[in-house]
Design a protein around this motif. Structure first.
Motif, PDB file in Angstrom:
ATOM      1  N   SER A 119       0.821  -1.275  -0.086  1.00 31.05           N
ATOM      2  CA  SER A 119      -0.020  -0.160   0.060  1.00 31.05           C
ATOM      3  C   SER A 119       0.818   1.348  -0.037  1.00 31.05           C
ATOM      4  O   SER A 119       0.619   2.363  -0.846  1.00 31.05           O
ATOM      5  CB  SER A 119      -0.845  -0.014   1.209  1.00 31.05           C
ATOM      6  OG  SER A 119      -1.532  -1.143   1.097  1.00 31.05           O
ATOM      7  N   SER A 129       1.109   3.978  -2.839  1.00 30.48           N
ATOM      8  CA  SER A 129       0.562   5.238  -2.691  1.00 30.48           C
ATOM      9  C   SER A 129       1.651   6.374  -2.509  1.00 30.48           C
ATOM     10  O   SER A 129       1.446   7.571  -3.054  1.00 30.48           O
ATOM     11  CB  SER A 129       0.123   5.352  -1.078  1.00 30.48           C
ATOM     12  OG  SER A 129      -0.056   6.474  -0.600  1.00 30.48           O
ATOM     13  N   GLY A 176      -4.662  -1.257   0.102  1.00 31.57           N
ATOM     14  CA  GLY A 176      -5.661  -0.549   0.370  1.00 31.57           C
ATOM     15  C   GLY A 176      -6.151  -1.602   1.689  1.00 31.57           C
ATOM     16  O   GLY A 176      -5.620  -2.225   2.310  1.00 31.57           O
ATOM     17  N   ASN A 225      -5.895  -2.328  -6.372  1.00 30.07           N
ATOM     18  CA  ASN A 225      -5.569  -1.268  -5.621  1.00 30.07           C
ATOM     19  C   ASN A 225      -6.900  -0.495  -5.293  1.00 30.07           C
ATOM     20  O   ASN A 225      -7.369   0.084  -6.081  1.00 30.07           O
ATOM     21  CB  ASN A 225      -4.719  -0.530  -6.902  1.00 30.07           C
ATOM     22  CG  ASN A 225      -4.179   0.560  -5.919  1.00 30.07           C
ATOM     23  OD1 ASN A 225      -4.404   1.152  -4.884  1.00 30.07           O
ATOM     24  ND2 ASN A 225      -3.266   1.529  -6.954  1.00 30.07           N
ATOM     25  N   TYR A 226      -7.109  -0.451  -4.171  1.00 29.96           N
ATOM     26  CA  TYR A 226      -8.271   0.442  -3.232  1.00 29.96           C
ATOM     27  C   TYR A 226      -7.783   1.546  -2.754  1.00 29.96           C
ATOM     28  O   TYR A 226      -8.203   2.131  -1.640  1.00 29.96           O
ATOM     29  CB  TYR A 226      -8.945  -0.820  -2.639  1.00 29.96           C
ATOM     30  CG  TYR A 226      -9.598  -1.837  -3.486  1.00 29.96           C
ATOM     31  CD1 TYR A 226     -10.675  -1.291  -4.206  1.00 29.96           C
ATOM     32  CD2 TYR A 226      -9.205  -2.976  -3.149  1.00 29.96           C
ATOM     33  CE1 TYR A 226     -11.446  -2.510  -4.680  1.00 29.96           C
ATOM     34  CE2 TYR A 226      -9.775  -4.103  -3.814  1.00 29.96           C
ATOM     35  CZ  TYR A 226     -11.057  -3.871  -4.848  1.00 29.96           C
ATOM     36  OH  TYR A 226     -11.595  -4.790  -5.446  1.00 29.96           O
ATOM     37  N   MET A 227      -6.604   1.966  -2.927  1.00 31.85           N
ATOM     38  CA  MET A 227      -5.869   3.113  -2.062  1.00 31.85           C
ATOM     39  C   MET A 227      -6.702   4.351  -2.259  1.00 31.85           C
ATOM     40  O   MET A 227      -6.874   5.175  -1.241  1.00 31.85           O
ATOM     41  CB  MET A 227      -4.525   3.380  -2.660  1.00 31.85           C
ATOM     42  CG  MET A 227      -3.415   2.346  -2.312  1.00 31.85           C
ATOM     43  SD  MET A 227      -3.494   2.199  -0.599  1.00 31.85           S
ATOM     44  CE  MET A 227      -2.884   3.472   0.203  1.00 31.85           C
ATOM     45  N   LEU A 265     -10.788   4.305   0.802  1.00 34.16           N
ATOM     46  CA  LEU A 265     -10.663   3.802   1.980  1.00 34.16           C
ATOM     47  C   LEU A 265     -12.142   3.478   2.632  1.00 34.16           C
ATOM     48  O   LEU A 265     -12.888   4.359   2.711  1.00 34.16           O
ATOM     49  CB  LEU A 265      -9.678   4.484   2.785  1.00 34.16           C
ATOM     50  CG  LEU A 265      -8.283   4.674   2.290  1.00 34.16           C
ATOM     51  CD1 LEU A 265      -7.349   5.786   3.087  1.00 34.16           C
ATOM     52  CD2 LEU A 265      -7.675   3.286   2.139  1.00 34.16           C
TER      53      LEU A 265
END
Ligand code: SF4
Length: 257
Positions: A119, A123, A145, A168-170, A173
């Motif tokens: 993450s 990021s 994430g 990728n769920y950065m 949130l």
């Protein structure tokens, strides 16, 4: 007959200066991420997200108090569908996570790696670093994430054999309101000194300290579990004979109420 999907959650340890895996008979602090992912996995199992005829069989191991033998885990999963999720992997644990993942991939086991290293790199760095590309080249799936609301998609993809190289769920949130509670089985908690379990009360912080990685990974919005959810976590642990808690929070003092 019900079909079976094996899910093995592992929190890797890391190497000492001489190359030995750091490990204790009883570890001092339980892994919060392992508790979070176990709770999410239990929720997926109870909701039968892979179908009414599929049993999700969950195992959870913290390498700080348990020998991890990839060949044994590969045998445990066997030839059926399954997934090994290396969870909460921090930067100093990433080399160890890869050393667990490589033999599993060689044995044909599906593997994903999530946690602060993946993450944080995605990021904060301008491009995907070499060690993450190397993992994806080996067929290891990376998760950036937080897994609330997303873990079942990973399980569905693993069940179908269609894991993506990167989740990728950065940028999204999740809220912690009413999400499945972090929980660890008592058999795992007994491997910590003093039989102590763990949960995170909140994530994210509105401040902007220049040295802080947390705000780059968990965000600047304060997200927290409700008092009712915390009560349920405590009651459920009491029901399995656990009454000691290691509580984490990105910043206990950030909420005005
Ligand atoms: S989590 Fe702590 S170090 Fe990070 S921004 Fe908030 S107050 Fe600063």
């Amino acid at each position: 007959m019900r079909k079976r999907f094996s899910l093995v959650l592992i929190k890797p340890s890391h190497y000492d200066d001489d190359g030995y895996v750091i490990q204790w008979l009883r570890s001092a602090i339980p892994s919060n991420t392992l508790a979070v992912l176990y709770g999410l996995a239990l929720d997926c199992k109870e909701r039968r997200v892979l179908g009414d005829d599929v049993e999700i069989v969950i195992s959870a191991f913290d390498e700080c108090n348990t020998h991890i033998r990839p060949e044994r885990i590969a045998r445990q999963i066997g030839s059926g569908p399954g997934l090994v999720a290396l969870v909460g992997v921090q930067s100093n644990q990433y080399p160890r996570a890869m050393d667990i993942a490589r033999p599993l991939r060689a044995a044909g086991v599906q593997v994903c790696i999530g946690g602060f290293h993946v993450s944080g790199c995605l990021s904060m760095l301008p491009e995907v670093p070499a060690e993450l590309k190397q993992a994806m080249d080996l067929g290891i799936s990376l998760f950036a994430g937080e897994a609330e609301g997303r873990f079942e998609q990973v399980l569905r993809d693993a069940w179908q054999g269609t894991l993506k190289p990167l989740y990728n769920y950065m940028a999204d949130l999740p809220s912690l309101d009413g999400v499945p509670m972090p929980i660890l089985p008592a058999t795992r908690i007994k491997r910590t000194g003093g039989k102590i379990t763990t949960f995170d009360a909140g994530r994210g912080c509105p401040f902007q300290c220049s040295f802080c990685t947390i705000i780059n990974v968990q965000g600047r919005k304060s997200r927290r579990r409700s008092a009712d959810d915390v009560e349920q976590i405590i009651r459920r642990n009491l029901a399995q004979g656990i009454n000691r808690f290691f509580i984490t929070d990105d910043n206990f003092a950030r909420n005005k109420d």
